[in-house]
Design a protein around this motif. Structure first.
Motif, PDB file in Angstrom:
ATOM      1  N   SER A   1       0.848  -1.191   0.000  1.00  0.00           N
ATOM      2  CA  SER A   1       0.000   0.000   0.000  1.00  0.00           C
ATOM      3  C   SER A   1       0.885   1.242   0.000  1.00  0.00           C
ATOM      4  O   SER A   1       2.092   1.166   0.268  1.00  0.00           O
ATOM      5  CB  SER A   1      -0.927   0.017   1.223  1.00  0.00           C
ATOM      6  OG  SER A   1      -0.155   0.104   2.412  1.00  0.00           O
ATOM      7  N   GLY A   2       0.276   2.377  -0.307  1.00  0.00           N
ATOM      8  CA  GLY A   2       0.976   3.649  -0.262  1.00  0.00           C
ATOM      9  C   GLY A   2       2.250   3.666  -1.076  1.00  0.00           C
ATOM     10  O   GLY A   2       2.302   3.192  -2.208  1.00  0.00           O
ATOM     11  N   GLY A   3       3.310   4.222  -0.473  1.00  0.00           N
ATOM     12  CA  GLY A   3       4.576   4.364  -1.177  1.00  0.00           C
ATOM     13  C   GLY A   3       5.185   3.053  -1.613  1.00  0.00           C
ATOM     14  O   GLY A   3       5.788   2.971  -2.698  1.00  0.00           O
TER      15      GLY A   3
ATOM     16  N   ASP B   1      -5.413  14.293 -10.882  1.00  0.00           N
ATOM     17  CA  ASP B   1      -4.116  14.954 -11.082  1.00  0.00           C
ATOM     18  C   ASP B   1      -2.974  14.022 -10.698  1.00  0.00           C
ATOM     19  O   ASP B   1      -1.947  13.947 -11.391  1.00  0.00           O
ATOM     20  CB  ASP B   1      -4.029  16.227 -10.245  1.00  0.00           C
ATOM     21  CG  ASP B   1      -4.924  17.342 -10.764  1.00  0.00           C
ATOM     22  OD1 ASP B   1      -5.358  17.265 -11.927  1.00  0.00           O
ATOM     23  OD2 ASP B   1      -5.175  18.295 -10.000  1.00  0.00           O
ATOM     24  N   ALA B   2      -3.130  13.301  -9.587  1.00  0.00           N
ATOM     25  CA  ALA B   2      -2.081  12.394  -9.129  1.00  0.00           C
ATOM     26  C   ALA B   2      -1.895  11.224 -10.093  1.00  0.00           C
ATOM     27  O   ALA B   2      -0.761  10.813 -10.370  1.00  0.00           O
ATOM     28  CB  ALA B   2      -2.407  11.886  -7.726  1.00  0.00           C
ATOM     29  N   ILE B   3      -2.990  10.682 -10.601  1.00  0.00           N
ATOM     30  CA  ILE B   3      -2.910   9.592 -11.577  1.00  0.00           C
ATOM     31  C   ILE B   3      -2.195  10.061 -12.832  1.00  0.00           C
ATOM     32  O   ILE B   3      -1.299   9.387 -13.352  1.00  0.00           O
ATOM     33  CB  ILE B   3      -4.323   9.073 -11.925  1.00  0.00           C
ATOM     34  CG1 ILE B   3      -4.945   8.373 -10.718  1.00  0.00           C
ATOM     35  CG2 ILE B   3      -4.264   8.112 -13.112  1.00  0.00           C
ATOM     36  CD1 ILE B   3      -6.431   8.086 -10.874  1.00  0.00           C
ATOM     37  N   ARG B   4      -2.570  11.232 -13.321  1.00  0.00           N
ATOM     38  CA  ARG B   4      -1.926  11.777 -14.523  1.00  0.00           C
ATOM     39  C   ARG B   4      -0.440  12.039 -14.284  1.00  0.00           C
ATOM     40  O   ARG B   4       0.399  11.792 -15.162  1.00  0.00           O
ATOM     41  CB  ARG B   4      -2.629  13.068 -14.946  1.00  0.00           C
ATOM     42  CG  ARG B   4      -4.001  12.843 -15.557  1.00  0.00           C
ATOM     43  CD  ARG B   4      -4.695  14.166 -15.838  1.00  0.00           C
ATOM     44  NE  ARG B   4      -5.962  13.963 -16.543  1.00  0.00           N
ATOM     45  CZ  ARG B   4      -6.835  14.937 -16.770  1.00  0.00           C
ATOM     46  NH1 ARG B   4      -6.598  16.176 -16.343  1.00  0.00           N
ATOM     47  NH2 ARG B   4      -7.960  14.676 -17.419  1.00  0.00           N
TER      48      ARG B   4
ATOM     49  N   LEU C   1      13.421   9.728  -8.575  1.00  0.00           N
ATOM     50  CA  LEU C   1      12.228  10.332  -9.171  1.00  0.00           C
ATOM     51  C   LEU C   1      10.972   9.779  -8.510  1.00  0.00           C
ATOM     52  O   LEU C   1      10.073  10.540  -8.112  1.00  0.00           O
ATOM     53  CB  LEU C   1      12.202  10.048 -10.674  1.00  0.00           C
ATOM     54  CG  LEU C   1      10.976  10.544 -11.449  1.00  0.00           C
ATOM     55  CD1 LEU C   1      10.936  12.068 -11.475  1.00  0.00           C
ATOM     56  CD2 LEU C   1      10.989   9.995 -12.875  1.00  0.00           C
ATOM     57  N   VAL C   2      10.913   8.463  -8.379  1.00  0.00           N
ATOM     58  CA  VAL C   2       9.743   7.826  -7.773  1.00  0.00           C
ATOM     59  C   VAL C   2       9.638   8.223  -6.301  1.00  0.00           C
ATOM     60  O   VAL C   2       8.540   8.513  -5.803  1.00  0.00           O
ATOM     61  CB  VAL C   2       9.807   6.294  -7.926  1.00  0.00           C
ATOM     62  CG1 VAL C   2       8.649   5.632  -7.186  1.00  0.00           C
ATOM     63  CG2 VAL C   2       9.782   5.903  -9.405  1.00  0.00           C
TER      64      VAL C   2
ATOM     65  N   GLY D   1       6.922  11.295  -2.015  1.00  0.00           N
ATOM     66  CA  GLY D   1       6.988  12.352  -1.020  1.00  0.00           C
ATOM     67  C   GLY D   1       6.015  13.483  -1.311  1.00  0.00           C
ATOM     68  O   GLY D   1       5.390  14.028  -0.394  1.00  0.00           O
ATOM     69  N   ALA D   2       5.858  13.804  -2.589  1.00  0.00           N
ATOM     70  CA  ALA D   2       4.943  14.883  -2.966  1.00  0.00           C
ATOM     71  C   ALA D   2       3.494  14.526  -2.666  1.00  0.00           C
ATOM     72  O   ALA D   2       2.679  15.405  -2.365  1.00  0.00           O
ATOM     73  CB  ALA D   2       5.099  15.201  -4.455  1.00  0.00           C
TER      74      ALA D   2
END
Length: 199
Positions: free
Chosen positions: A77-79, A141-144, A175-176, A181-182
């Motif tokens: 899950s998550g990160g 926005d996050a998916i894109r 990058l990932v 983090g963002a």
């Protein structure tokens, strides 16, 4: 001698493998017929046209990419899920360059089957982003952003655009990690006035 048990699925799979080897633009029905051991007219028992074959390759590629992302995300899950999916995405794209290209094709207007299959990978990403409590436009926005990040990096790497003598794997991992983090503060963008961030 014709290959025993030749089916439509087998023809599409052989075509996809061949495309990965020579490139989608170099895939021909004549060469495919030789590969599967039949005369070219016999291919039309299994496929309707070159355009139909390319669509089938695209559908299969989108399905495979969705499977790859789904398997990578299982139990995470998550990160952790995002990092695993990102690594799997990159690996699959490099192992199957033509299929990766075909997986990015936009469905033709009215092609409901293609639209449904195309949404699967997007839905897997959306499911993972639930951990960040993102909804509506924030989630889109996050998916894109994730899709753009992965596609951009993979495309530049595949074209040899990263020519500097710096570890590409490290760049990808950073990058990932930066994207993960963002996401912690994604939400609505803060207002910036005169260089000062206003919440």
């Amino acid at each position: 001698m014709p290959r025993a048990g030749l089916t439509r699925d087998r023809v599409v799979e052989e075509a996809a493998v061949m495309a990965d080897e020579v490139g989608l633009s170099q895939l021909t029905l004549a060469a495919l017929a030789v590969r599967v051991g039949v005369r070219q007219p016999s291919l039309y028992k299994h496929i309707e046209s070159m355009a139909g074959l390319r669509r089938s390759i695209s559908l299969e590629a989108k399905t495979q990419l969705g499977d790859v992302l789904g398997r990578a995300a299982v139990g995470r899950s998550g990160g952790d899920a995002i990092r695993a999916m990102s690594a799997a995405y990159r690996s699959w794209a490099f192992a199957h360059p033509a299929r990766y290209e075909a997986s990015q094709w936009v469905p033709a207007p009215g092609d409901a089957e293609d639209e449904l299959i195309s949404l699967r990978a997007v839905q897997i990403i959306a499911d993972v982003l639930v951990a960040y409590d993102l909804h509506g436009d924030d989630a889109i926005d996050a998916i894109r952003a994730l899709r753009s990040m992965l596609h951009g990096f993979v495309s530049l790497e595949a074209s040899g655009s990263f020519g500097l003598d710096v570890d590409i794997d490290r760049s990808f991992e950073r990058l990932v990690r930066g994207f993960v983090g963002a996401l912690a503060g994604w939400g609505e963008p803060s207002e910036v006035v005169d260089g000062v961030q206003k919440q």
